[in-house]
Structure formats: structure tokens, C-alpha cells
Design an enzyme around this catalytic site. Structure first.
Site, mmCIF file in Angstrom:
data_model
loop_
_atom_site.group_PDB
_atom_site.id
_atom_site.type_symbol
_atom_site.label_atom_id
_atom_site.label_comp_id
_atom_site.label_asym_id
_atom_site.label_seq_id
_atom_site.Cartn_x
_atom_site.Cartn_y
_atom_site.Cartn_z
ATOM 1 N N ARG A 105 -119.642 -32.992 22.399
ATOM 2 C CA ARG A 105 -119.631 -32.108 21.221
ATOM 3 C C ARG A 105 -120.863 -32.373 20.356
ATOM 4 O O ARG A 105 -121.480 -31.471 19.815
ATOM 5 C CB ARG A 105 -118.344 -32.287 20.396
ATOM 6 C CG ARG A 105 -118.406 -31.553 19.056
ATOM 7 C CD ARG A 105 -117.042 -31.269 18.412
ATOM 8 N NE ARG A 105 -116.077 -32.329 18.569
ATOM 9 C CZ ARG A 105 -116.101 -33.505 17.929
ATOM 10 N NH1 ARG A 105 -117.074 -33.768 17.067
ATOM 11 N NH2 ARG A 105 -115.177 -34.409 18.145
ATOM 12 N N LYS A 153 -126.189 -11.796 25.079
ATOM 13 C CA LYS A 153 -126.931 -10.557 25.304
ATOM 14 C C LYS A 153 -128.235 -10.841 26.056
ATOM 15 O O LYS A 153 -128.187 -11.308 27.173
ATOM 16 C CB LYS A 153 -127.148 -9.856 23.962
ATOM 17 C CG LYS A 153 -125.903 -9.850 23.054
ATOM 18 C CD LYS A 153 -124.719 -9.080 23.615
ATOM 19 C CE LYS A 153 -123.427 -9.335 22.868
ATOM 20 N NZ LYS A 153 -123.468 -9.071 21.436
ATOM 21 N N TYR A 189 -124.038 -6.091 12.668
ATOM 22 C CA TYR A 189 -123.089 -6.088 13.786
ATOM 23 C C TYR A 189 -121.644 -6.029 13.269
ATOM 24 O O TYR A 189 -121.305 -6.689 12.273
ATOM 25 C CB TYR A 189 -123.333 -7.371 14.586
ATOM 26 C CG TYR A 189 -122.386 -7.619 15.714
ATOM 27 C CD1 TYR A 189 -122.413 -6.827 16.857
ATOM 28 C CD2 TYR A 189 -121.458 -8.652 15.658
ATOM 29 C CE1 TYR A 189 -121.541 -7.067 17.903
ATOM 30 C CE2 TYR A 189 -120.594 -8.907 16.703
ATOM 31 C CZ TYR A 189 -120.638 -8.101 17.827
ATOM 32 O OH TYR A 189 -119.782 -8.332 18.862
ATOM 33 N N ASP A 244 -130.181 -11.934 12.284
ATOM 34 C CA ASP A 244 -129.604 -11.817 13.621
ATOM 35 C C ASP A 244 -130.666 -11.147 14.491
ATOM 36 O O ASP A 244 -130.942 -9.958 14.338
ATOM 37 C CB ASP A 244 -128.330 -10.971 13.515
ATOM 38 C CG ASP A 244 -127.617 -10.789 14.846
ATOM 39 O OD1 ASP A 244 -128.285 -10.862 15.894
ATOM 40 O OD2 ASP A 244 -126.397 -10.554 14.822
HETATM 41 C C1 LIG Z 1 -122.726 -9.510 20.349
HETATM 42 C C2 LIG Z 1 -123.397 -9.661 19.054
HETATM 43 C C3 LIG Z 1 -122.993 -10.662 18.157
HETATM 44 C C4 LIG Z 1 -121.836 -11.589 18.422
HETATM 45 O O1 LIG Z 1 -122.070 -12.399 19.521
HETATM 46 P P1 LIG Z 1 -120.883 -12.957 20.471
HETATM 47 O O2 LIG Z 1 -121.635 -13.757 21.461
HETATM 48 O O3 LIG Z 1 -120.186 -11.766 21.030
HETATM 49 O O4 LIG Z 1 -119.984 -13.754 19.600
HETATM 50 C C5 LIG Z 1 -123.694 -10.769 16.961
HETATM 51 N N1 LIG Z 1 -124.715 -9.947 16.666
HETATM 52 C C6 LIG Z 1 -125.116 -8.972 17.498
HETATM 53 C C7 LIG Z 1 -126.250 -8.099 17.101
HETATM 54 C C8 LIG Z 1 -124.472 -8.798 18.710
HETATM 55 O O5 LIG Z 1 -124.873 -7.817 19.527
#
Ligand SMILES: *Cc1c(COP(=O)(O)O)cnc(C)c1O
Length: 380
Positions: A46, A195, A98, A170
Site C-alpha cells: 500500500r 482511458k 466529468y 483532469d
Molecule cells: C473516466 C474518467 C474519470 C474517472 O476515472 P475512473 O478511472 O473511471 O475512475 C475522470 N475524468 C475523466 C475525464 C474521465 O474520462
């Protein structure tokens, strides 16, 4: 060294013990210590794991940062950044963040006394006006979801500096191939590694990247204290994904631009939202801010509303009907029923999320095949 070279070599040195070109996956929860009360580099997974650390080193390098932390999911990464805040603190967030971040801010953070105001980050004056004496953080996304709005990252970072608050972004949609916010003055870069970084729809992961050691120490403490770390198998897959990140993102962006241009001239489509098109309000800014391409996400609108958009989403064969994005497989989704279903209808209307919107995540298939797939689904 160039981006794609560093993506392959930084943090991914061969195994010194065996010479294995690909470092082994360290599937261990704990590590033998040299003595009671004396610690080696790793003690418990962890707190730190060599496979996770390899991914963190590569990503930190690609984002131009000093330090990265890898999480179980993107939401765990965003949540960790938000745990820097406490009761009475205030966040100003971009209005097309998001959907999961919107839910975290409005249904979780509010319960611990953190207040959030959404403001359009594309309108710098309006965004700055939302700052109050209690504001501790600005949080943006560019390109924004699902309008593909482009925010001036350097300008928002300058506002944050001037007002003495943190600025987080983000960077999932752009990826470090196209935008490197730390170089533009951001304090915290967040990723859903699920992603583009992973890129193959086969893992869940998240990351935070920072330059400031003091900020890193605070985030590391929070991550270790709450425990939502990335596992070693996911870290291996994410590192493997990074090696082809630039090639994938550039090629997928090239196909997305071709599709956007084709769709923009099609009578069956009422709007195409893609920053690579000259008609997009963020086009000029995107040309300056994004590194040679405009990303592989695009949104279209069909005139027939909910039913028409639903029919298209359910008719494509190559574009698979699924949430998520950024992988080699092209995906199609209907924001109003999927990614943004946690918005109430007033919020949806305020953010321009209309019933006829369709979001496309353009994968690595051939342009001609994707075009023909959409052409068939749009019907006559
Ligand atoms: C998918 C996504 C998230 C969240 O990520 P997870 O891995 O699904 O928790 C946050 N911001 C954006 C822009 C995303 O496409």
C-alpha cells in the site's frame, strides 16, 4: 530525449538480477526488512510497490512533473486531491467536468463541508468571479466533456497563482501527448489511466502528478492513509500502455479529425463539436495549447432528439455502445442517458447536454471502416 523515447525507457530499466528487458511484475503484499525497525526501499505494497513505482516514474516524466501517484481508479485520484480540502473550504470547478467528478463534488464532498461552485472555465472573467475568500482550489478539464470546450490552462493557472489557490486539472482527454499542464503552471494533474494511458479497455487506474515536493508529501500521506492504490497487474498494463501512448493518440486524433470533417458536411448531423474544426469556439486556443493534434474525442448532435440519438448509438457495429473512452476500440455513447445521467435535468440544460448528443471515442480502426459504420447507422 523525445516523448516517445522516454515513454519506453524512463522507469522501465531492465531487471538488474536477470537481465529481463521487461521488469517483472512485483506481486507481493509485503517486503522482508533488513532488521526490526530498519526499513528497505519498500515495506508494504500500500505504501509502495516496485511495479507501481515504475509506472509512476514514467508518467511523472511524460507530464514534466517531479512526482506521480498511481491510484485504483481515476475517481480515487480525484478524491485524493479533494481530501486536501476540509470543512468550509470552497472549490471552483469548470462547468463541463466529468460526470463522476460532478457527483463526487455534489454528493460526497458536500457532506464533509466542502462547497463547490461550477463556472464556465472557458470564460476566464466569470470563472475568476466565482472565487471567494474560502476558495482553496480551482479544478478544470480541457477538452471538456461533452462539449469538447477548450480552457486556457496557462491563464487559469495564472489566476490561481494570483489568488493564492491550488489549481488542479483532469488531463484525461488530452493526455500528456497533447497537453502538459504542469508546464503551463498547473499544480496538480489528474488522470483516469483507464482511458488513454492504459489505452486498451483492460484496466482501471488513476494518477496524480505534481512538481512541488511538499504537495506530493501531503498527497502521498493521504493516499497511503486511505489506501486506494493501483495494483501491480494494473501498473504493469498501464506501463505497457504508455509505451505506445504517443503513437495511439496521434493516430486516433488523425482519424477523429477526418471523421469530424466528414460529419460536419453531412446533412444528417446538426452539430459537430470537435476542437480541430475551425468552427469550434476553442479552435484557435487548441491550436496554441495542444501539441499538434486535437484529440480523439468528438461529439455530434442529431436533429431527432433522444430517440434518434438512441437509435444511432444502438445501430453502429464497430463503434461499440459503452461508456469510457481512449482505447484502441472505438466507442459510442449517449451522454444524456449514460455519462451525464447523474445530472438533474436543469443542470443538464444549463450545461448544454441536449437529448440528441452522441459522444464518439475514436479508436485505432481504419477511418474508412469507422466512416462506413457511422454512415450505415445514421440511415437515410
Ligand atoms: C473516466 C474518467 C474519470 C474517472 O476515472 P475512473 O478511472 O473511471 O475512475 C475522470 N475524468 C475523466 C475525464 C474521465 O474520462
Amino acid at each position: 530525449m523525445q516523448f516517445r523515447t522516454r515513454a519506453i525507457h524512463v522507469g522501465q530499466e531492465c531487471d538488474p538480477q536477470t537481465g529481463a528487458v521487461v521488469p517483472p511484475i512485483h506481486v507481493t503484499s509485503t517486503f522482508v526488512q533488513p532488521g526490526a525497525g530498519t526499513w528497505g526501499e519498500f515495506d508494504y505494497s500500500r505504501s509502495g510497490n516496485p511495479t507501481r513505482k515504475a509506472f509512476e516514474r514514467t508518467l511523472a516524466d511524460l507530464e514534466g512533473g517531479g512526482y506521480a501517484l498511481a491510484f485504483a481508479t481515476g475517481m480515487a485520484a480525484t478524491h485524493c486531491a479533494m481530501m486536501l480540502l476540509g470543512p468550509g473550504d470552497h472549490v471552483v470547478a469548470g462547468s463541463d467536468i466529468y460526470g463522476g467528478t460532478y457527483r463526487l463534488m455534489h454528493k460526497v464532498l458536500d457532506r464533509v463541508g466542502v462547497k463547490v461552485t461550477l463556472a464556465p472555465s472557458t470564460d476566464l472573467a466569470a470563472f475568476e468571479k466565482a472565487i471567494t475568500p474560502h476558495t482553496k482550489m480551482l479544478w478544470i478539464e480541457s477538452p471538456g466533456n461533452p462539449q469538447m470546450s477548450i480552457t486556457d490552462v496557462a491563464a487559469v493557472a495564472a489566476i490561481a497563482k494570483r489568488r493564492g489557490v491550488l489549481m488542479g486539472i483532469d488531463n484525461t482527454f488530452a493526455s500528456p501527448v497533447l497537453t502538459r499542464p504542469l508546464e503551463l503552471g498547473a499544480d496538480i494533474v489528474m488522470h483516469s489511466a483507464t482511458k488513454y494511458l492504459g489505452g486498451h479497455s483492460d484496466l482501471l487506474g488513476g494518477a496524480l502528478v505534481v512538481r512541488d515536493k511538499g504537495l506530493f508529501d501531503r498527497l502521498y500521506f493521504l493516499q497511503n492513509a486511505t489506501g486506494a492504490v493501483m495494483g501491480p497487474f494494473e501498473a504493469f498494463l498501464a506501463s505497457r500502455g504508455l509505451k505506445t501512448l504517443e503513437l495511439r493518440v496521434r493516430e486516433q486524433s488523425r482519424t477523429a479529425l477526418l471523421l469530424a470533417e466528414w460529419l460536419a458536411g453531412d446533412f444528417r448531423i446538426s452539430r459537430v463539436l470537435y476542437p480541430g474544426l475551425a468552427a469550434h469556439p476553442g479552435h484557435e486556443l487548441a491550436r496554441r495549447q495542444m501539441d499538434g493534434a486535437f484529440g480523439a474525442m468528438l461529439t455530434i448532435e442529431v436533429p431527432g432528439g433522444l430517440a434518434a440519438a438512441k437509435r444511432v448509438c444502438e445501430s453502429t457495429k464497430l463503434f461499440q455502445l459503452a461508456v469510457s473512452l481512449g482505447a484502441v476500440e472505438s466507442l459510442i455513447s449517449q451522454p444524456v442517458l449514460m455519462s451525464h445521467s447523474s445530472y438533474d435535468s436543469a443542470a443538464r440544460a444549463a450545461h448544454g447536454i441536449t437529448d440528441g448528443l452522441i459522444r464518439l471515442s475514436v479508436g485505432l480502426e481504419a477511418f474508412e471502416d469507422l466512416r462506413d459504420d457511422l454512415d450505415r447507422a445514421l440511415g437515410t
